[in-house]
Design a protein around this motif. Structure first.
Motif, mmCIF file in Angstrom:
data_model
loop_
_atom_site.group_PDB
_atom_site.id
_atom_site.type_symbol
_atom_site.label_atom_id
_atom_site.label_comp_id
_atom_site.label_asym_id
_atom_site.label_seq_id
_atom_site.Cartn_x
_atom_site.Cartn_y
_atom_site.Cartn_z
ATOM 1 N N ILE A 62 9.254 -9.872 9.327
ATOM 2 C CA ILE A 62 7.832 -9.546 9.149
ATOM 3 C C ILE A 62 7.370 -8.884 10.428
ATOM 4 N N SER A 63 7.205 -7.572 10.378
ATOM 5 C CA SER A 63 6.828 -6.854 11.599
ATOM 6 C C SER A 63 5.324 -6.878 11.845
ATOM 7 N N ASP A 64 4.505 -6.953 10.787
ATOM 8 C CA ASP A 64 3.049 -7.072 10.911
ATOM 9 C C ASP A 64 2.491 -6.100 11.939
ATOM 10 N N ASN A 65 2.856 -4.832 11.794
ATOM 11 C CA ASN A 65 2.479 -3.809 12.766
ATOM 12 C C ASN A 65 1.095 -3.216 12.511
ATOM 13 N N GLY A 66 0.405 -3.712 11.478
ATOM 14 C CA GLY A 66 -0.963 -3.269 11.216
ATOM 15 C C GLY A 66 -1.061 -1.974 10.419
ATOM 16 N N ASP A 67 0.045 -1.525 9.846
ATOM 17 C CA ASP A 67 0.030 -0.261 9.112
ATOM 18 C C ASP A 67 0.563 -0.414 7.686
ATOM 19 N N ARG A 68 0.318 -1.567 7.088
ATOM 20 C CA ARG A 68 0.850 -1.881 5.761
ATOM 21 C C ARG A 68 0.549 -0.809 4.732
ATOM 22 N N ASN A 69 -0.713 -0.373 4.630
ATOM 23 C CA ASN A 69 -1.072 0.615 3.614
ATOM 24 C C ASN A 69 -0.382 1.951 3.855
ATOM 25 N N LYS A 70 -0.238 2.322 5.109
ATOM 26 C CA LYS A 70 0.447 3.572 5.446
ATOM 27 C C LYS A 70 1.922 3.483 5.053
ATOM 28 N N ILE A 71 2.524 2.328 5.281
ATOM 29 C CA ILE A 71 3.932 2.126 4.905
ATOM 30 C C ILE A 71 4.084 2.159 3.389
ATOM 31 N N LEU A 72 3.221 1.467 2.663
ATOM 32 C CA LEU A 72 3.310 1.459 1.205
ATOM 33 C C LEU A 72 3.074 2.854 0.627
ATOM 34 N N ALA A 73 2.151 3.606 1.207
ATOM 35 C CA ALA A 73 1.919 4.977 0.750
ATOM 36 C C ALA A 73 3.132 5.854 1.060
ATOM 37 N N THR A 74 3.788 5.596 2.175
ATOM 38 C CA THR A 74 5.006 6.338 2.517
ATOM 39 C C THR A 74 6.117 6.014 1.525
ATOM 40 N N LEU A 75 6.229 4.746 1.138
ATOM 41 C CA LEU A 75 7.193 4.357 0.107
ATOM 42 C C LEU A 75 6.931 5.120 -1.191
ATOM 43 N N ALA A 76 5.671 5.226 -1.598
ATOM 44 C CA ALA A 76 5.316 5.952 -2.818
ATOM 45 C C ALA A 76 5.678 7.430 -2.688
ATOM 46 N N LYS A 77 5.444 8.001 -1.521
ATOM 47 C CA LYS A 77 5.794 9.408 -1.278
ATOM 48 C C LYS A 77 7.299 9.613 -1.404
ATOM 49 N N VAL A 78 8.079 8.715 -0.828
ATOM 50 C CA VAL A 78 9.536 8.800 -0.905
ATOM 51 C C VAL A 78 10.006 8.652 -2.351
ATOM 52 N N LEU A 79 9.434 7.691 -3.076
ATOM 53 C CA LEU A 79 9.768 7.520 -4.496
ATOM 54 C C LEU A 79 9.489 8.793 -5.282
ATOM 55 N N ASP A 80 8.395 9.442 -4.973
ATOM 56 C CA ASP A 80 8.041 10.676 -5.651
ATOM 57 C C ASP A 80 9.095 11.755 -5.379
ATOM 58 N N GLN A 81 9.504 11.895 -4.133
ATOM 59 C CA GLN A 81 10.533 12.875 -3.780
ATOM 60 C C GLN A 81 11.855 12.558 -4.479
ATOM 61 N N TYR A 82 12.220 11.291 -4.476
ATOM 62 C CA TYR A 82 13.493 10.870 -5.060
ATOM 63 C C TYR A 82 13.515 11.099 -6.573
ATOM 64 N N THR A 83 12.463 10.675 -7.252
ATOM 65 C CA THR A 83 12.438 10.816 -8.706
ATOM 66 C C THR A 83 12.241 12.276 -9.134
ATOM 67 N N TYR A 84 11.684 13.099 -8.273
ATOM 68 C CA TYR A 84 11.594 14.529 -8.573
ATOM 69 C C TYR A 84 12.995 15.132 -8.604
ATOM 70 N N LYS A 85 13.826 14.738 -7.639
ATOM 71 C CA LYS A 85 15.203 15.251 -7.584
ATOM 72 C C LYS A 85 16.079 14.619 -8.664
ATOM 73 N N TYR A 86 15.828 13.345 -8.969
ATOM 74 C CA TYR A 86 16.639 12.600 -9.939
ATOM 75 C C TYR A 86 15.751 12.025 -11.053
ATOM 76 N N PRO A 87 15.195 12.863 -11.904
ATOM 77 C CA PRO A 87 14.254 12.362 -12.925
ATOM 78 C C PRO A 87 14.901 11.450 -13.967
ATOM 79 N N GLU A 88 16.209 11.489 -14.097
ATOM 80 C CA GLU A 88 16.890 10.655 -15.090
ATOM 81 C C GLU A 88 17.145 9.236 -14.591
ATOM 82 N N ARG A 89 16.858 8.967 -13.329
ATOM 83 C CA ARG A 89 17.147 7.653 -12.755
ATOM 84 C C ARG A 89 15.939 6.728 -12.834
ATOM 85 N N PHE A 90 16.235 5.451 -13.017
ATOM 86 C CA PHE A 90 15.230 4.398 -12.987
ATOM 87 C C PHE A 90 15.366 3.670 -11.657
ATOM 88 N N ILE A 91 14.243 3.294 -11.060
ATOM 89 C CA ILE A 91 14.248 2.614 -9.767
ATOM 90 C C ILE A 91 13.812 1.171 -9.968
#
Length: 119
Positions: A62-91
């Motif tokens: 638990i790093s508790d660096n105070g940027d939780r929302n920024k990290i979660l939004a970054t995760l969503a951005k990465v998921l978007d990039q990944y599923t754009y390249k691999y639309p047939e995959r389920f995560i």
């Protein structure tokens, strides 16, 4: 998600591994997102966490660096990039603890309308 995201993200050519640095109250903490195949066809596991001293993902710390929302939004951005390249995959993903799973469910719930447009 309508939150600030980390933009300095390193990734490999196949988009299996993404790395970025969380900047917050405890300084710079290296993070990794990894997509790994499961035993089911077209189903991939998303692993996420701090990069430990051995260079592996630590999904318990638990790093508790105070940027939780920024990290979660970054995760969503990465998921978007990944599923754009691999639309047939389920995560598939879940938290390493009940509390983290709850956090992810809450974040998805709060942003469901926007996330539903992409996923």
């Amino acid at each position: 998600m309508k939150y600030e995201v980390y933009t300095d993200i390193r990734k490999d050519a196949e988009l299996r591994i993404f790395e970025f640095v969380s900047i917050g109250k405890f300084g710079a903490i290296r993070k990794r997102i990894s997509f790994m195949p499961t035993s089911l066809p077209y189903v991939y596991n998303l692993a996420f966490g701090d990069i430990n001293k051995d260079g592996e993902i630590d999904d318990i710390s638990i790093s508790d660096n105070g940027d939780r929302n920024k990290i979660l939004a970054t995760l969503a951005k990465v998921l978007d990039q990944y599923t754009y390249k691999y639309p047939e995959r389920f995560i598939y993903f879940r938290g390493s603890t009940k509390e983290r799973t709850r956090l992810y469910r809450m974040a998805i719930g709060l942003n469901l309308e926007e996330l539903s447009e992409s996923f």
